[in-house]
Design a protein around this motif. Sequence first.
Motif, PDB file in Angstrom:
ATOM      1  N   UNK A 151     -37.875 -21.063  -6.270  1.00 30.43           N
ATOM      2  CA  UNK A 151     -38.932 -20.245  -6.707  1.00 30.43           C
ATOM      3  C   UNK A 151     -38.487 -19.128  -7.848  1.00 30.43           C
ATOM      4  N   UNK A 152     -37.198 -18.900  -7.622  1.00 28.80           N
ATOM      5  CA  UNK A 152     -36.440 -18.251  -8.886  1.00 28.80           C
ATOM      6  C   UNK A 152     -36.485 -19.035 -10.134  1.00 28.80           C
ATOM      7  N   UNK A 153     -36.013 -20.391  -9.842  1.00 27.87           N
ATOM      8  CA  UNK A 153     -35.938 -21.046 -10.974  1.00 27.87           C
ATOM      9  C   UNK A 153     -37.275 -21.327 -11.818  1.00 27.87           C
ATOM     10  N   UNK A 154     -38.372 -21.363 -11.007  1.00 28.00           N
ATOM     11  CA  UNK A 154     -39.903 -21.465 -11.531  1.00 28.00           C
ATOM     12  C   UNK A 154     -40.117 -20.509 -12.130  1.00 28.00           C
ATOM     13  N   UNK A 194     -47.694 -15.367 -13.140  1.00 35.12           N
ATOM     14  CA  UNK A 194     -48.505 -14.942 -11.984  1.00 35.12           C
ATOM     15  C   UNK A 194     -48.454 -15.679 -10.568  1.00 35.12           C
ATOM     16  N   UNK A 195     -48.573 -16.942 -10.888  1.00 32.20           N
ATOM     17  CA  UNK A 195     -48.423 -17.845  -9.844  1.00 32.20           C
ATOM     18  C   UNK A 195     -46.905 -17.989  -9.126  1.00 32.20           C
ATOM     19  N   UNK A 196     -46.244 -17.987 -10.193  1.00 26.46           N
ATOM     20  CA  UNK A 196     -44.702 -18.137  -9.870  1.00 26.46           C
ATOM     21  C   UNK A 196     -44.286 -16.701  -9.126  1.00 26.46           C
ATOM     22  N   UNK A 208     -41.077 -20.218 -16.162  1.00 27.28           N
ATOM     23  CA  UNK A 208     -42.436 -19.613 -16.796  1.00 27.28           C
ATOM     24  C   UNK A 208     -42.062 -18.561 -17.579  1.00 27.28           C
ATOM     25  N   UNK A 209     -41.057 -18.046 -17.781  1.00 26.47           N
ATOM     26  CA  UNK A 209     -40.586 -16.883 -18.450  1.00 26.47           C
ATOM     27  C   UNK A 209     -39.864 -17.248 -19.760  1.00 26.47           C
TER      28      UNK A 209
END
Length: 461
Positions: free
Chosen positions: A405-408, A337-339, A412-413
């Motif tokens: 942000x895409x890589x983060x 959710x944060x990412x 997380x996924x």
Amino acid sequence: MKKVIGFTVAILMSSTIASRAETLADALVSAYNNSGLLEQNRALLRAADEDVAQSVAALRPTLSYIASIDYAYSDLERPILGGYDQGLGAGLNLVAEMTLYDFGRNKLAVEASKESVLAARENLIGIEQQVLFNAVNAFLSLSEDLEFVDLRQNNLRVIGQELKAAQDRFEVGEVTRTDVSNAEARLAAAQAGLAEAKGEVAVSREVYNSAIGHYPTTLASPPRAPKVASSLDAARDVALRNHPDLKAVQRTIKVAELNEERAERLKYPTLNGTARAGMIGEWDEYDSTSAAISLDLSGPIYQGGRLPSLARQALAAVQAERAQLHLVSLAVQQNVGTAWARLLVSEASLSSRQAQVVAAQSAFDGTREEAALGARTTLDVLNAEQEVLDAKADVIVANTIRYLADYALLAQMGLLTAEHLKLKVQIYDPSVYYNAVENAPSGYSKQGKALDRVLKGLGKE
């Protein structure tokens, strides 16, 4: 906040420059192939594989020898043979032992070891994600710092032009000495900013070398950001299915449950079989041989409360692991959710910053024209130039925060892996070593010789 960017950078870093710029994919491949952290955790995984082999070995018979030599002396006179009882003796015994039945405790230990291996594999995927994300960050950080050098150099050039224009206008009396001083001050500030930017490049090069495995030459702009989920719910669903932290805890719960069952069965007896053959002799008198086979049934009667304590401890471990699963699940959902929120913010911020650059550039161009007509001061032009500089710097930051942000979110996924990114690397296959050792081969067997070849391939012989 550490700044990162996503623009093409071609700047001279040494006297020998590679003809082809290094791409982000190149950097990720190098990080995957040269990571000491990955090598360390692969070795730890192989150590866990050996736990399976050792558990399997406990199900098999063992053969050992006992060799002894002794000297005996007695001061009692031997009435028949005469003299005293003394002499040098030697013995050799072969002992074969095997647990025939233990109510499944050893088999449970094998299963627990296998589950531990699977948990270690998930942990290795987590380390892989960490290594690759650090590589992305190092690549973008250096790219950003190099881009800031370029931006500062351009700013220095523009301010130099404004200083010369102010000096020319001062000579003809159109502006005052104050205007020239303002331009000189801004020029000095621009020179300091350029020096700081070059210093950041030097620092980022060291970080790059540590994360990627070598110093860079020129860096290419990264490709389009990897595809992520279409919605927050979709991203969470993928994370709950794929995140290595969750999958590892699920395995450790199984380990704890198996260990709990083993602890419960400690109160049951164990049936062992033993075969023994030996030879004992004295150098000057006689030799004798012996052989024996025995079945031994042993079990606890009273151990001071130790066995119930072990059972309660194992149960507590299961409860702790189940609670850990709940915590990790919440943490994964929160991190996704944060990412996702940061991704949306970065997209909105980038759009606004790009509009800010357009407006700031238009204002600067207009202010410069007005200054040429005497309607604006040199300070007005310098301030407008600073606005353009700040706006472009903000775009650099916003653009690369958006990219990172895409890589983060991908991490997380649970999808920031060499396999998912389709990196051109030899994917490490943990099953190769596991398959070679899971049956606990001896060093002289065919499988043992195959294991030797695996070890040579790993460079661990």
